[in-house]
Scaffold this motif. Structure first.
Motif, PDB file in Angstrom:
ATOM      1  N   CYS A 140      48.553  61.388  21.004  1.00  0.00           N
ATOM      2  CA  CYS A 140      47.912  60.210  21.608  1.00  0.00           C
ATOM      3  C   CYS A 140      47.331  59.242  20.568  1.00  0.00           C
ATOM      4  CB  CYS A 140      46.849  60.617  22.627  1.00  0.00           C
ATOM      5  SG  CYS A 140      45.457  61.497  21.933  1.00  0.00           S
ATOM      6  N   ALA A 176      43.235  74.229  19.220  1.00  0.00           N
ATOM      7  CA  ALA A 176      42.906  72.800  19.184  1.00  0.00           C
ATOM      8  C   ALA A 176      41.394  72.575  19.264  1.00  0.00           C
ATOM      9  CB  ALA A 176      43.589  72.079  20.343  1.00  0.00           C
ATOM     10  N   ASN A 202      41.715  64.030  14.720  1.00  0.00           N
ATOM     11  CA  ASN A 202      40.711  64.551  15.652  1.00  0.00           C
ATOM     12  C   ASN A 202      40.892  66.064  15.603  1.00  0.00           C
ATOM     13  OD1 ASN A 202      38.977  65.130  17.746  1.00  0.00           O
ATOM     14  ND2 ASN A 202      40.458  64.629  19.346  1.00  0.00           N
ATOM     15  N   GLY A 233      47.027  67.010  13.273  1.00  0.00           N
ATOM     16  CA  GLY A 233      46.666  67.688  14.523  1.00  0.00           C
ATOM     17  C   GLY A 233      47.067  66.801  15.680  1.00  0.00           C
ATOM     18  N   ALA A 234      48.376  66.571  15.785  1.00  0.00           N
ATOM     19  CA  ALA A 234      48.897  65.566  16.719  1.00  0.00           C
ATOM     20  C   ALA A 234      48.563  65.863  18.174  1.00  0.00           C
ATOM     21  CB  ALA A 234      50.404  65.465  16.554  1.00  0.00           C
TER      22      ALA A 234
HETATM   23  N1  GLN Z   1      45.052  64.443  18.330  1.00  0.00           N
HETATM   24  C1  GLN Z   1      44.979  65.053  19.616  1.00  0.00           C
HETATM   25  C2  GLN Z   1      43.903  64.405  20.446  1.00  0.00           C
HETATM   26  O1  GLN Z   1      43.094  63.688  19.954  1.00  0.00           O
HETATM   27  C3  GLN Z   1      44.731  66.556  19.501  1.00  0.00           C
HETATM   28  C4  GLN Z   1      43.430  66.910  18.831  1.00  0.00           C
HETATM   29  C5  GLN Z   1      43.210  68.406  18.759  1.00  0.00           C
HETATM   30  O2  GLN Z   1      44.040  69.180  19.250  1.00  0.00           O
HETATM   31  N2  GLN Z   1      42.112  68.799  18.199  1.00  0.00           N
HETATM   32  O3  GLN Z   1      43.837  64.591  21.635  1.00  0.00           O
END
Ligand code: GLN
Length: 275
Positions: free
Chosen positions: A120, A206, A182, A115-116
């Motif tokens: 970040c 997201a 995340n 879930g890039a």
């Molecule tokens: N990894 C990204 C971040 O921490 C996106 C996480 C998400 O979309 N849930 O901001």
């Protein structure tokens, strides 16, 4: 008009952190640093600059997050491009990054960032550990393009790969030392109650963690053993009230499962090691 008056004008249109956000808008549009803004308050600005500041402050006043308007933000003291295909990086997430950096302790590691979004997490891990390599995985092509741009900006492109995949239905190949994520973790029914900045602007995909908010934790902790090297680390960011539930889920397949608090004292990270 002079810079100082322009800042006050923009601040008068805003509500949250008005002065701070007004300074960010003015420095962005004038292309100057905050130091220049403070040391040169009497410099004259053009009519066009006033118009652009005015338009930007009006968008912000309408509820659009400043990071989307400016197209950039900072995370782990590094610059990141953001747009409406990506979540805006949160300072809470730095707890997860710090935890994984501590775990790596500068050693060579292969990381999978599930879930890039902007990338970040993975990008700051590879930036602060020059021996790490990361694979950024996301379901969104647009998010992956943003992550690619961010890897370039932060000088880690040569140690970053990108995979477009739906983690709920696919299992990526590879053997990683660390899986970090995340994931979306808001309960579906709660999304409508969030502040405008989040619910009307950030990508639902997201945010939405399914009915109980735990869909991604359940799935990732179930398939992670197939993608991790022996003894590898799985580390999640969690919502402040999800510590015990995620710990319980992870304990099926992982040992040394621990909950780590963020700087505000809330549960923020759950991590464990594979068998
Ligand atoms: N990894 C990204 C971040 O921490 C996106 C996480 C998400 O979309 N849930 O901001």
């Amino acid at each position: 008009m002079v810079i100082d008056a322009l800042v006050r004008h923009a601040a008068s249109m805003l509500t949250d952190n008005a002065r701070f956000e007004a300074e960010q808008i003015v420095t962005h549009i004038l292309g100057i640093s905050r130091t220049e803004l403070i040391t040169n308050p009497r410099r004259t600005v053009t009519d066009d600059e006033v118009k652009r500041v005015d338009e930007t402050a009006a968008r912000r006043a309408g509820g659009e997050p400043l990071q989307y308007i400016l197209g950039e933000t900072e995370f782990m003291s590094l610059p990141f491009k953001v747009n409406r295909s990506t979540l805006i990086p949160r300072s809470d997430t730095e707890t997860l990054v710090e935890h994984v950096l501590e775990h790596m302790n500068g050693k060579a590691c292969e990381i999978l960032d599930v879930g890039a979004g902007t990338g970040c997490i993975g990008i700051s891990l590879t930036h602060y550990n020059q021996n790490a390599r990361v694979t950024e995985l996301d379901i969104s092509f647009d998010a992956l393009n943003t992550a690619r741009e961010n890897a370039e900006i932060n000088g880690v492109s040569d140690r970053t790969e990108f995979i477009k995949a739906d983690i709920l239905n696919e299992i990526p190949d590879g053997a990683y030392d660390i899986i970090v994520s995340n994931p979306p973790y808001i309960e579906t029914a709660v999304i409508g109650t969030l502040q405008t900045e989040v619910k009307d602007y950030e990508p639902i995909s997201a945010l939405d963690g399914g009915e109980d908010g735990l869909t991604f934790y359940r799935r990732i902790s179930e398939i992670a053993p197939k993608m991790l090297k022996k003894g590898g680390l799985l580390a999640f960011e969690i919502g402040f009230d999800q510590g015990e539930s995620v710990k319980k889920l992870m304990e099926k397949n992982f040992k040394d499962v621990r909950i780590i608090k963020d700087l505000c004292g809330n549960d923020r990270v759950v991590s464990g090691r594979g068998a």
